[in-house]
Design an enzyme around this catalytic site. Structure first.
Site, PDB file in Angstrom:
ATOM      1  N   LYS A  17       0.884  -1.289   0.200  1.00 41.04           N
ATOM      2  CA  LYS A  17      -0.026  -0.156  -0.006  1.00 41.04           C
ATOM      3  C   LYS A  17       0.981   1.178   0.068  1.00 41.04           C
ATOM      4  O   LYS A  17       0.644   2.133  -0.723  1.00 41.04           O
ATOM      5  CB  LYS A  17      -0.732  -0.020   1.170  1.00 41.04           C
ATOM      6  CG  LYS A  17      -1.608   1.375   1.482  1.00 41.04           C
ATOM      7  CD  LYS A  17      -2.183   1.347   3.106  1.00 41.04           C
ATOM      8  CE  LYS A  17      -2.683   2.547   3.175  1.00 41.04           C
ATOM      9  NZ  LYS A  17      -3.956   2.919   2.514  1.00 41.04           N
ATOM     10  N   GLY A 437     -25.608  11.865   7.834  1.00 40.20           N
ATOM     11  CA  GLY A 437     -25.084  11.821   9.332  1.00 40.20           C
ATOM     12  C   GLY A 437     -23.764  12.525   9.311  1.00 40.20           C
ATOM     13  O   GLY A 437     -23.830  13.476  10.160  1.00 40.20           O
ATOM     14  N   TRP A 566     -19.525  -6.139   8.517  1.00 38.31           N
ATOM     15  CA  TRP A 566     -18.143  -5.494   8.412  1.00 38.31           C
ATOM     16  C   TRP A 566     -17.262  -6.004   9.486  1.00 38.31           C
ATOM     17  O   TRP A 566     -16.308  -5.239   9.764  1.00 38.31           O
ATOM     18  CB  TRP A 566     -18.484  -3.965   8.283  1.00 38.31           C
ATOM     19  CG  TRP A 566     -18.879  -3.374   6.908  1.00 38.31           C
ATOM     20  CD1 TRP A 566     -18.890  -4.460   5.796  1.00 38.31           C
ATOM     21  CD2 TRP A 566     -19.283  -2.246   6.504  1.00 38.31           C
ATOM     22  NE1 TRP A 566     -19.384  -3.585   4.698  1.00 38.31           N
ATOM     23  CE2 TRP A 566     -19.602  -2.371   5.128  1.00 38.31           C
ATOM     24  CE3 TRP A 566     -19.524  -0.971   6.945  1.00 38.31           C
ATOM     25  CZ2 TRP A 566     -20.224  -1.339   4.403  1.00 38.31           C
ATOM     26  CZ3 TRP A 566     -20.239  -0.159   6.503  1.00 38.31           C
ATOM     27  CH2 TRP A 566     -20.274  -0.048   5.216  1.00 38.31           C
ATOM     28  N   ASP A 604     -28.223   2.958  10.384  1.00 44.06           N
ATOM     29  CA  ASP A 604     -27.672   2.810   8.975  1.00 44.06           C
ATOM     30  C   ASP A 604     -27.538   1.320   8.672  1.00 44.06           C
ATOM     31  O   ASP A 604     -27.130   0.574   9.578  1.00 44.06           O
ATOM     32  CB  ASP A 604     -26.231   3.351   9.074  1.00 44.06           C
ATOM     33  CG  ASP A 604     -26.455   4.952   8.964  1.00 44.06           C
ATOM     34  OD1 ASP A 604     -27.217   5.385   8.656  1.00 44.06           O
ATOM     35  OD2 ASP A 604     -25.382   5.536   9.438  1.00 44.06           O
ATOM     36  N   CYS A 648     -26.289   2.255   1.483  1.00 46.41           N
ATOM     37  CA  CYS A 648     -25.328   2.878   0.242  1.00 46.41           C
ATOM     38  C   CYS A 648     -25.562   1.662  -0.764  1.00 46.41           C
ATOM     39  O   CYS A 648     -24.677   1.176  -1.276  1.00 46.41           O
ATOM     40  CB  CYS A 648     -24.064   2.767   0.714  1.00 46.41           C
ATOM     41  SG  CYS A 648     -23.592   3.472   2.261  1.00 46.41           S
ATOM     42  N   HIS A 657     -38.464  -6.204  -1.223  1.00 44.59           N
ATOM     43  CA  HIS A 657     -39.302  -6.622  -0.305  1.00 44.59           C
ATOM     44  C   HIS A 657     -38.956  -6.710   1.095  1.00 44.59           C
ATOM     45  O   HIS A 657     -39.611  -6.428   2.161  1.00 44.59           O
ATOM     46  CB  HIS A 657     -40.032  -8.048  -0.868  1.00 44.59           C
ATOM     47  CG  HIS A 657     -40.850  -7.498  -2.062  1.00 44.59           C
ATOM     48  ND1 HIS A 657     -41.927  -6.831  -2.036  1.00 44.59           N
ATOM     49  CD2 HIS A 657     -40.579  -7.700  -3.478  1.00 44.59           C
ATOM     50  CE1 HIS A 657     -42.424  -6.863  -3.307  1.00 44.59           C
ATOM     51  NE2 HIS A 657     -41.618  -7.350  -3.846  1.00 44.59           N
ATOM     52  N   HIS A 700     -19.795  11.196  -3.751  1.00 43.42           N
ATOM     53  CA  HIS A 700     -18.508  10.311  -4.180  1.00 43.42           C
ATOM     54  C   HIS A 700     -17.733  11.492  -5.074  1.00 43.42           C
ATOM     55  O   HIS A 700     -16.522  10.845  -5.440  1.00 43.42           O
ATOM     56  CB  HIS A 700     -18.921   8.969  -4.825  1.00 43.42           C
ATOM     57  CG  HIS A 700     -19.847   8.191  -4.029  1.00 43.42           C
ATOM     58  ND1 HIS A 700     -21.217   8.174  -4.052  1.00 43.42           N
ATOM     59  CD2 HIS A 700     -19.540   7.425  -2.853  1.00 43.42           C
ATOM     60  CE1 HIS A 700     -21.748   7.283  -3.217  1.00 43.42           C
ATOM     61  NE2 HIS A 700     -20.753   6.884  -2.449  1.00 43.42           N
TER      62      HIS A 700
END
Ligand code: GLN
Ligand code: ZN
Length: 760
Positions: A17, A437, A566, A604, A648, A657, A700
C-alpha cells in the site's frame, strides 16, 4: 500434500500500500515499487516453502487487482485509454484502475460476497484479445530462481467473461461469454510459455461455478478446459470457492479429462462433501479440500477438520485429497505475529494467513499419518479454552436472546398512521430535507481523536473540541435551513469501529488489514464473544446536539446487520445468532435515545445487501433473519418516534421486499448514479408507504450539483412517488468531502426542495 489457493499481497504491514501510494504521488520510482513487490513475493514463497507447502501459488500477487491483471494479460484494454500495444505497462494499467487526467477509471464492483472489489472487464464484439502481459511467466521464473517451484494461478477464462460487462457500444443482448473462442488462444499461449519454463501444474480459479448458473453455461467450462488442458497432462487445477459446488458443476468438472484436481470450499459449503461422496471421483483426479477458512481469523479446529478429511478419505482414498484453504487467503489478515496488543489467550484462538499455511500443512501431514502431536495438542487446548471461556459466554445475553422467543417483533401501528402521528410532533414541511449523518472530517478532528487515545490531551479537552465541532455543524445546518439535523459524527473514526469499541464481545487488531481494493485496506473488528452494551454509546453527544437546536436532531446508529457484515464474526455459532445479540444492544441504545428526548433515530444498514448469500436457495433465510434483527432494534419505540434507515446501495431491486419489511418510517438511499433502477421499482407498482429519500447529490464526487439538476431528479421521483413520502437528501454521509464543496451543494439542495414545494 498441502495446497494454498492464494495469499494476501499487501504485506504484513501494508508495505505494498505504502509503496503504491508513494509511487502514485510521484515520491518514488517504478523501480522502487517493483522492488517492494519483489521482496514481498520472495518472502511469501519462502515462507510457504519452509512451512512445507507442496503446491505454492504464484501470480496471486497483484499491483492492484487480479481481475485487472487478467484484463492486462489478454489485452482487453478499453479503447478510451488509447492503448496501442503490444504490452500493458504501469501507465495504462493504473489508468484503468484509477483513471487519469482525461479518462475516469473502469468500474469497480464487489468480488462475490466478499469485501474485496475488482475492476470489471469490458468487452464487446470488437474486442481483439492479444497476449499483452507475461506477468504469470515472469513470476513463475522469479520463484524458480529462488528455488521455489510454484503453481501459476489465473482467473479462469469462463469466470473472466462471466464477470465482464459489455462495452457501451456493444449491441443489446451481447453476452461477453460469446467471446470465449477468441479468448482461449491467449490463455493457451501463456500456458505454452509456462510449460516451456517448466511448470507442471496451473490453477484456474472459476468461482462462478458456485453460482446458480443456467445449465447451458456448463458447456463453456467443458470447452475451455478440454482445449486448454490438451497438452498439460493432468496438471490443470480448477478452484471453486465461496459456496457449495452444485452437483451439476461438480459433474461437469469431473467429466473433463484434463482436470487433475478440483478445489472446493468446505467452510462456506456444507453440502459439497455429500456431492463428492454421492458422485464419486474418477481415476486420476484429486480434490483440493478447502478446509482452512480463508475468510476469517480463527484458528482451525484441527481435530474436527482431520475427522472430516478422514471421513472423505474413507470414501475416495487418502491419496486423492490435497489439503487446502477454503479460498484465497486474500480475504484474511496477514500475520498474527504483528499483533502485539492482543492478549495471549485471544491470540491463541486466532490464525491469520501465515498461521493458516501451517495449519494446512499440519492437516496434510496428519492425514498421511505423520501427525505433529505437539501442534495438535496445543491447538486442542486453545480450542477448549475458547469453548469454555467466560469471556466468550455471557449468561445474561443468552437469557435475553431466549426471551425474544419466536415473535415477529414489529411495531404495532402501521407505518402510514405512525407517519401521521410523527408529523403532528415534528411539523415538517413537505419534501423535508436532511443529510445522512457525517459532516466533513477535518485533519483537526482526526488529530483530536488520535490525541485523546494516546492521552496527549485530556478527556475534558476532547469533549470540548467535539462539542465545538457539533456547535458549528448545527449552526451551519440551521443557516442552510435544513429540516432534520445531524450532529455530524465528529467523534467517530468509523461507523462500525465506533460501536464495536464500546460493546463487549469485540476486540481490535493492530495490523489485521484486509485488502478492499487497490491500495485500500480495511481492519475489521473481531467479534469473539457474546455481545452486550455496558452503557450508552451515543446518548451523550446526541443529547448535547439536540440541546443546541429546536429542530429535530437525528440520533445516529449503525445497524446490527452492518456491524456484523463489516466484522470478522465468530464461527462457533451461526451468524444470525451473533446478529441478534448485536440487535439487542442497539435496541437498548435506541430506547435510551428516545428516553433522552431524541425523536428521530437513524439506524444505518449500509451493508445489508452485501451479506446476501450467493446461492438463491440461501437468500430468503438471510433476508429473514437480517430484517428481523433490524426490526428488533426498533419495535419497542413509540409511534411518535421516527425511525430512519440508510443504505449505500442503489441496486436494491432484488431486496426491495426486505426493505419494506424492515418497516422503517423513512429510508434514505444511494441513488446518485442511477435514477432509472430505482424508478423502475416504483413504476412496477411496488407499494411503498413509508418515507423515502433517494439521494440527489452524489457525494462520491467533488462536483457540486446545481439547484436545477437536483430539482429535476426529484421531479422524476415525484412522477412515481407521492409528494408526502419524498425526502430530499444527499446519497451518503459527507465525511469524505470538503466544506468548500458541501456548503454550496447543500445550499442548492435546500433551494431545490423549496422550489419544488412551490410547484406542488
Ligand atoms: N451515517 C453514516 C455517515 O453519514 C453513514 C455512512 C454510510 O452509509 N456508509 O457517514
Ligand atoms: Zn451510505
Amino acid at each position: 500434500m498441502a495446497h494454498i489457493v492464494g495469499y494476501p499481497r499487501v504485506g504484513p504491514k501494508r508495505e505494498l500500500k505504502f509503496a503504491l501510494e508513494s509511487f502514485w504521488d510521484g515520491k518514488s520510482s517504478a523501480e522502487d515499487l517493483k522492488q517492494v513487490a519483489k521482496d514481498l513475493r520472495a518472502s511469501i514463497w519462502n515462507q510457504q516453502k519452509e512451512a512445507g507447502v507442496f503446491w505454492i501459488p504464484s501470480n496471486t500477487f497483484s499491483y492492484y487487482d487480479h481481475v485487472l491483471d487478467t484484463t492486462a494479460m489478454v489485452g482487453a484494454v478499453p479503447e478510451r485509454y488509447g492503448w496501442t500495444g503490444p504490452t500493458v505497462e504501469f501507465d495504462t494499467y493504473f489508468s484503468m484502475a484509477r483513471g487519469n487526467k482525461t479518462t475516469p477509471a473502469m468500474e469497480m464492483t464487489k468480488w462475490f460476497d466478499t469485501n474485496y472489489h475488482y475492476i470489471v472487464p469490458e468487452v464487446g464484439p470488437e474486442t481483439k484479445f492479444s497476449l499483452a502481459s507475461r506477468k504469470a511467466v515472469d513470476e513463475y521464473k522469479e520463484a524458480l530462481e529462488l528455488g521455489v517451484k510454484t503453481v501459476p494461478v489465473f482467473v479462469g477464462p469462463v469466470s473472466y467473461l462471466l464477470l465482464a460487462k459489455p462495452t457501451r457500444d456493444a449491441p443489446k443482448g451481447f453476452e461477453p461469454l460469446s467471446l470465449l473462442d477468441s479468448l482461449l488462444p491467449i490463455y493457451k499461449e501463456i500456458l505454452g510459455e509456462l510449460k516451456a519454463a517448466g511448470a507442471h501444474g496451473v490453477q484456474f480459479d472459476e468461482p462462478t461455478l458456485v453460482l446458480d448458473l443456467e445449465s447451458s453455461k456448463y458447456a463453456a467450462f467443458k470447452k475451455a478446459y478440454d482445449y486448454l488442458g490438451a497438452d498439460f497432462g493432468h496438471g490443470i487445477l480448477v478452484e471453486t470457492y465461496f459456496a457449495d459446488l452444485p452437483a451439476e458443476a461438480y459433474k461437469t468438472l469431473t467429466g473433463i479429462d484434463s482436470i487433475g484436481a478440483i478445489g472446493v470450499d468446505l467452510v462456506r459449503g456444507t453440502k459439497t462433501l455429500e456431492v463428492i461422496k454421492e458422485h464419486g471421483l474418477p481415476e486420476k483426479k484429486k480434490i483440493l479440500a478447502g478446509i482452512v477458512d480463508g475468510r476469517n481469523i480463527w484458528a482451525n479446529d484441527l481435530a474436527a477438520s482431520l475427522a472430516v478429511l478422514e471421513d472423505l478419505a474413507a470414501k475416495i482414498g487418502k491419496d486423492k485429497i490435497l489439503v487446502s484453504t477454503s479460498c484465497s487467503l486474500l480475504h484474511t489478515a496477514v500475520d498474527l505475529k504483528n499483533e502485539t496488543k492482543l492478549d495471549d489467550e485471544i491470540k491463541s484462538w486466532m490464525a491469520f494467513a501465515y498461521q493458516k499455511v501451517h495449519e494446512v500443512v499440519a492437516l496434510s501431514n496428519a492425514l498421511k499419518g505423520k501427525k505433529d502431536e505437539e501442534f495438535f495438542a496445543a491447538n486442542a487446548a486453545a480450542q477448549a479454552s475458547r469453548r469454555n471461556s467466560p469471556r466468550v459466554h455471557n449468561a445474561a445475553v443468552q437469557e435475553a436472546i431466549k426471551k425474544l422467543g419466536d415473535a415477529d417483533h414489529r411495531r404495532a401501528t402501521p407505518v402510514v398512521t405512525r407517519l401521521e402521528e410523527q408529523q403532528k410532533k415534528l411539523n415538517l414541511p413537505t419534501l423535508p430535507t436532511t443529510t445522512i449523518g457525517s459532516f466533513p472530517q477535518t485533519v483537526e478532528l482526526r488529530r483530536v481523536r488520535r490525541e485523546v487515545k494516546s492521552k496527549k490531551i485530556t478527556e475534558e479537552e476532547y469533549i470540548k473540541a467535539i462539542q465545538t465541532e457539533i456547535q458549528n455543524v448545527v449552526k451551519l445546518q440551521e443557516e442552510l435551513d435544513l429540516d432534520v439535523l445531524v450532529h455530524g459524527e465528529p467523534e467517530r473514526n468509523d461507523m462500525v469501529e465506533y460501536f464495536g469499541e464500546q460493546l463487549q464481545g469485540f476486540v481490535f487488531t493492530a495490523n489485521g488489514w484486509v485488502q478492499s481494493y487497490g491500495s485500500r485496506c480495511v481492519k475489521p473488528p473481531v467479534i469473539f464473544g457474546d455481545v452486550s452494551r455496558p452503557s450508552s454509546m451515543t446518548v451523550f453527544w446526541s443529547k448535547y446536539a439536540q440541546s443546541l437546536t429546536s429542530r429535530p436532531m437525528k440520533g445516529m446508529l449503525t445497524g446490527p446487520v452492518t456491524i456484523l457484515n463489516w466484522s470478522f464474526v465468530r464461527n462457533d455459532q451461526p451468524r444470525s445468532a451473533t446478529c441478534l445479540q448485536i440487535a439487542l444492544a442497539i435496541k437498548d441504545e435506541v430506547e435510551d435515545l428516545e428516553a433522552n428526548g431524541i425523536t428521530v433515530i437513524q439506524i444505518d444498514e449500509a451493508a445489508l445487501r452485501e451479506g446476501l448469500p450467493l446461492r438463491k436457495s440461501e437468500q430468503a433465510a438471510y433476508q429473514d433473519w437480517a430484517v428481523h434483527s433490524f426490526r428488533i432494534t426498533t419495535h419497542g419505540v413509540k409511534d411518535t418516534t421516527q425511525i430512519h434507515t440508510h443504505m449505500c446501495y442503489s441496486n436494491f431491486n432484488d431486496i426491495i421486499h426486505s426493505i419494506i419489511d424492515m418497516d422503517a418510517d423513512v429510508i434514505t438511499i444511494e441513488n446518485s448514479r442511477s435514477d432509472e433502477k430505482l424508478l423502475s421499482v416504483f413504476r412496477e407498482g411496488v407499494k411503498y408507504a413509508a418515507g423515502i429519500g433517494p439521494g440527489v447529490y452524489d457525494i462520491h464526487s467533488p462536483r457540486i450539483p446545481s439547484t436545477e439538476e437536483m430539482a429535476d431528479r426529484a421531479r422524476k421521483m415525484l412522477a412515481v412517488l407521492e409528494s408526502k413520502v419524498l425526502w430530499i437528501n444527499p446519497d451518503c454521509g459527507l465525511k469524505t468531502r470538503k466544506y468548500a464543496e458541501v456548503k454550496p451543494a447543500l445550499t442548492n439542495l435546500v433551494a431545490a426542495a423549496k422550489q419544488l414545494r412551490a410547484e406542488l
